[in-house]
Design a protein around this motif. Structure first.
Motif, PDB file in Angstrom:
ATOM      1  N   GLY A   1       0.978  -1.137   0.040  1.00 62.47           N
ATOM      2  CA  GLY A   1       0.055  -0.057  -0.060  1.00 62.47           C
ATOM      3  C   GLY A   1       0.836   1.210   0.001  1.00 62.47           C
ATOM      4  O   GLY A   1       0.874   1.961  -0.970  1.00 62.47           O
ATOM      5  N   PRO A   2       1.848   1.558   1.033  1.00 64.67           N
ATOM      6  CA  PRO A   2       2.526   2.719   1.221  1.00 64.67           C
ATOM      7  C   PRO A   2       3.669   2.562   0.225  1.00 64.67           C
ATOM      8  O   PRO A   2       4.601   3.478  -0.095  1.00 64.67           O
ATOM      9  N   GLY A   3       3.976   1.512  -0.736  1.00 67.64           N
ATOM     10  CA  GLY A   3       5.187   1.128  -1.314  1.00 67.64           C
ATOM     11  C   GLY A   3       6.506   0.538  -0.816  1.00 67.64           C
ATOM     12  O   GLY A   3       6.509   0.979   0.329  1.00 67.64           O
ATOM     13  N   LEU A   4       7.030  -0.005  -1.345  1.00 65.08           N
ATOM     14  CA  LEU A   4       8.388  -0.676  -0.693  1.00 65.08           C
ATOM     15  C   LEU A   4       9.210   0.520  -0.775  1.00 65.08           C
ATOM     16  O   LEU A   4       9.490   1.239  -1.470  1.00 65.08           O
ATOM     17  N   ARG A   5      10.262   0.374   0.439  1.00 63.61           N
ATOM     18  CA  ARG A   5      11.082   1.590   0.689  1.00 63.61           C
ATOM     19  C   ARG A   5      12.381   0.953   0.085  1.00 63.61           C
ATOM     20  O   ARG A   5      12.632  -0.251   0.274  1.00 63.61           O
ATOM     21  N   ALA A   6      13.500   1.694   0.017  1.00 65.93           N
ATOM     22  CA  ALA A   6      14.742   1.445  -0.145  1.00 65.93           C
ATOM     23  C   ALA A   6      15.304   0.766   0.839  1.00 65.93           C
ATOM     24  O   ALA A   6      15.042   0.604   1.996  1.00 65.93           O
ATOM     25  N   PRO A   7      16.091  -0.391   0.678  1.00 57.74           N
ATOM     26  CA  PRO A   7      16.828  -1.421   1.458  1.00 57.74           C
ATOM     27  C   PRO A   7      17.436  -0.652   2.675  1.00 57.74           C
ATOM     28  O   PRO A   7      18.115   0.540   2.631  1.00 57.74           O
ATOM     29  N   SER A   8      17.463  -1.391   3.919  1.00 55.19           N
ATOM     30  CA  SER A   8      17.977  -0.462   4.884  1.00 55.19           C
ATOM     31  C   SER A   8      18.608  -1.527   5.822  1.00 55.19           C
ATOM     32  O   SER A   8      18.302  -2.650   5.660  1.00 55.19           O
ATOM     33  N   ALA A   9      19.315  -0.999   7.025  1.00 61.60           N
ATOM     34  CA  ALA A   9      19.810  -2.194   8.095  1.00 61.60           C
ATOM     35  C   ALA A   9      18.545  -3.049   8.506  1.00 61.60           C
ATOM     36  O   ALA A   9      18.968  -4.185   8.808  1.00 61.60           O
ATOM     37  N   GLY A  10      17.700  -2.408   8.714  1.00 57.87           N
ATOM     38  CA  GLY A  10      16.225  -3.006   9.215  1.00 57.87           C
ATOM     39  C   GLY A  10      15.832  -4.235   8.392  1.00 57.87           C
ATOM     40  O   GLY A  10      15.444  -5.225   8.799  1.00 57.87           O
ATOM     41  N   ASP A  11      16.158  -4.093   6.958  1.00 55.79           N
ATOM     42  CA  ASP A  11      15.537  -4.996   5.940  1.00 55.79           C
ATOM     43  C   ASP A  11      16.729  -6.205   6.248  1.00 55.79           C
ATOM     44  O   ASP A  11      16.321  -7.252   6.026  1.00 55.79           O
ATOM     45  N   ALA A  12      17.877  -5.873   6.419  1.00 57.63           N
ATOM     46  CA  ALA A  12      18.849  -6.969   6.529  1.00 57.63           C
ATOM     47  C   ALA A  12      18.530  -7.756   7.895  1.00 57.63           C
ATOM     48  O   ALA A  12      18.660  -9.116   7.846  1.00 57.63           O
ATOM     49  N   LEU A  13      18.030  -7.121   8.803  1.00 56.49           N
ATOM     50  CA  LEU A  13      17.799  -7.854  10.104  1.00 56.49           C
ATOM     51  C   LEU A  13      16.331  -8.684   9.814  1.00 56.49           C
ATOM     52  O   LEU A  13      16.574  -9.895  10.307  1.00 56.49           O
ATOM     53  N   ILE A  14      15.554  -8.206   9.095  1.00 54.89           N
ATOM     54  CA  ILE A  14      14.458  -9.130   9.025  1.00 54.89           C
ATOM     55  C   ILE A  14      14.985 -10.041   8.353  1.00 54.89           C
ATOM     56  O   ILE A  14      14.290 -11.404   8.225  1.00 54.89           O
ATOM     57  N   LEU A  15      15.492 -10.173   6.892  1.00 50.34           N
ATOM     58  CA  LEU A  15      16.284 -11.162   6.137  1.00 50.34           C
ATOM     59  C   LEU A  15      16.836 -12.334   7.066  1.00 50.34           C
ATOM     60  O   LEU A  15      16.684 -13.507   6.686  1.00 50.34           O
ATOM     61  N   VAL A  16      17.564 -11.685   7.950  1.00 52.51           N
ATOM     62  CA  VAL A  16      18.373 -12.880   8.959  1.00 52.51           C
ATOM     63  C   VAL A  16      17.163 -13.381   9.757  1.00 52.51           C
ATOM     64  O   VAL A  16      17.445 -14.807   9.851  1.00 52.51           O
ATOM     65  N   ALA A  17      16.134 -12.791  10.050  1.00 51.41           N
ATOM     66  CA  ALA A  17      15.159 -13.533  10.929  1.00 51.41           C
ATOM     67  C   ALA A  17      14.490 -14.573  10.079  1.00 51.41           C
ATOM     68  O   ALA A  17      14.112 -15.393  10.497  1.00 51.41           O
ATOM     69  N   ALA A  18      14.231 -14.237   8.745  1.00 53.79           N
ATOM     70  CA  ALA A  18      13.475 -15.141   7.650  1.00 53.79           C
ATOM     71  C   ALA A  18      14.268 -16.394   7.694  1.00 53.79           C
ATOM     72  O   ALA A  18      13.784 -17.593   7.577  1.00 53.79           O
ATOM     73  N   VAL A  19      15.732 -16.227   7.357  1.00 50.85           N
ATOM     74  CA  VAL A  19      16.521 -17.459   7.331  1.00 50.85           C
ATOM     75  C   VAL A  19      16.507 -18.292   8.638  1.00 50.85           C
ATOM     76  O   VAL A  19      16.387 -19.627   8.736  1.00 50.85           O
ATOM     77  N   ILE A  20      16.471 -17.495   9.794  1.00 48.80           N
ATOM     78  CA  ILE A  20      16.846 -18.088  11.255  1.00 48.80           C
ATOM     79  C   ILE A  20      15.255 -18.961  11.395  1.00 48.80           C
ATOM     80  O   ILE A  20      15.312 -20.062  12.045  1.00 48.80           O
TER      81      ILE A  20
END
Length: 310
Positions: free
Chosen positions: A135-154
């Motif tokens: 809805g609000p549109g995807l935002r440019a990648p950030s450090a928070g995105d990297a943390l979420i990606l790590v969470a998805a892998v774990i």
């Protein structure tokens, strides 16, 4: 299947937790919230274990519970910190990658991959998540995105290990879940330090009700059901069902938060549910084929041709 309903219930409960967790992190901080969540969970689980435990847990059972406790705590830590430093849009898309990562990891460990049709269904479901949160549109990648990606892998590792290490073994689900909560309580209480006391003082009645809901609903109930179901099905199927979490988050937001459904949102819901249903059918068919004993279907011994003299 009836065993799928508890996992859908977990997805609904988790979907309802976003707003609650966000408000609590503002009031008392991430580590304090996680510490209180785990402490309440452990306080609820230990008496249950003491009352119903039929035998003393084995060393292997405690070791497996400890390992799963470490992976589960890691997921929550990375996920909570990640949400605090990125948009809900990016977080929803990235965490949904677990739907794809889990069957891949399960295939590597079991040396038996699901057919491409399953991954196609999973991709459709992830595409639905993208529409749900765009809805609000995807935002440019950030450090928070990297943390979420790590969470998805774990999370994919955690779900896969839960099935691989406990399925077919004489382990007690309540014991494993209790050990997980105790491990998380010890880790986050030590990490929170002085901020834990600050959070306790800052929380009012509403905050304590919210923490209790996160502990009993999103931790105790969810952890128990997740482990119980994974031991009776595949990690891939469980991950696919838990991947419907964003759908319930949107529907709860509409029902309780006064949000409005759009055509894009409806399309996203349709893709998530359709992809999940298709993936379930593929996984169920594969599991049925794997459980068939060799020679049980459409196999007949060859009858030698009658020999004739020359």
């Amino acid at each position: 299947m009836l065993k799928d309903l508890p996992l859908l219930a977990v997805a609904i409960v988790w979907g309802s937790s976003y707003l609650t967790a966000k408000d609590l992190t503002v009031a008392g901080g991430v580590l304090a919230l996680l510490a209180l969540r785990y402490l309440i969970s452990a306080a609820a689980m230990l008496p249950v274990l003491a009352i119903r435990r039929p035998r003393r847990p084995s060393r292997r059972e405690i070791a497996v519970g400890t390992l799963l406790g470490l992976t589960q705590a890691s997921v929550l830590a990375f996920e909570t910190y990640g949400v605090a430093h990125t948009s809900a849009t990016n977080a929803g898309v990235l965490i949904s990658l677990t739907i794809l990562l889990t069957p891949m990891l399960e295939g590597v460990i079991g040396r038996r991959f699901l057919p491409p049709s399953f991954f196609l269904a999973a991709v459709v479901a992830v595409g639905g998540v993208v529409l749900l949160v765009a809805g609000p549109g995807l935002r440019a990648p950030s450090a928070g995105d990297a943390l979420i990606l790590v969470a998805a892998v774990i999370r994919a590792v955690h779900v896969t290990l839960s099935g691989h290490l406990s399925r077919g073994r004489d382990f007690d689900t309540v014991t494993l879940t209790t050990v997980q909560t105790v491990v998380g309580a010890v880790l986050f209480t030590a990490a929170a330090g002085p901020t834990l006391g600050t959070a306790v003082s800052a929380y009012g009645k509403d905050q304590w009700l919210a923490v209790t809901y996160l502990a009993l609903g999103c931790s105790v109930f969810a952890f128990l059901v997740q482990l119980w179901a994974i031991r009776r099905t595949s990690a891939a199927r469980a991950s696919l069902l838990l991947g419907t979490e964003p759908v319930w988050a949107v529907l709860i937001g509409v029902g309780l938060g006064g949000e409005h459904l759009t055509m894009v949102t409806l399309a996203g819901i349709a893709l998530v549910l359709g992809g999940t249903a298709a993936g379930q059918r593929v996984e169920a068919n594969v599991r049925r084929e794997q459980q068939k004993p060799i020679g049980s279907v459409e196999w007949q011994p060859r009858v030698p041709e009658k020999m004739t003299g020359s």
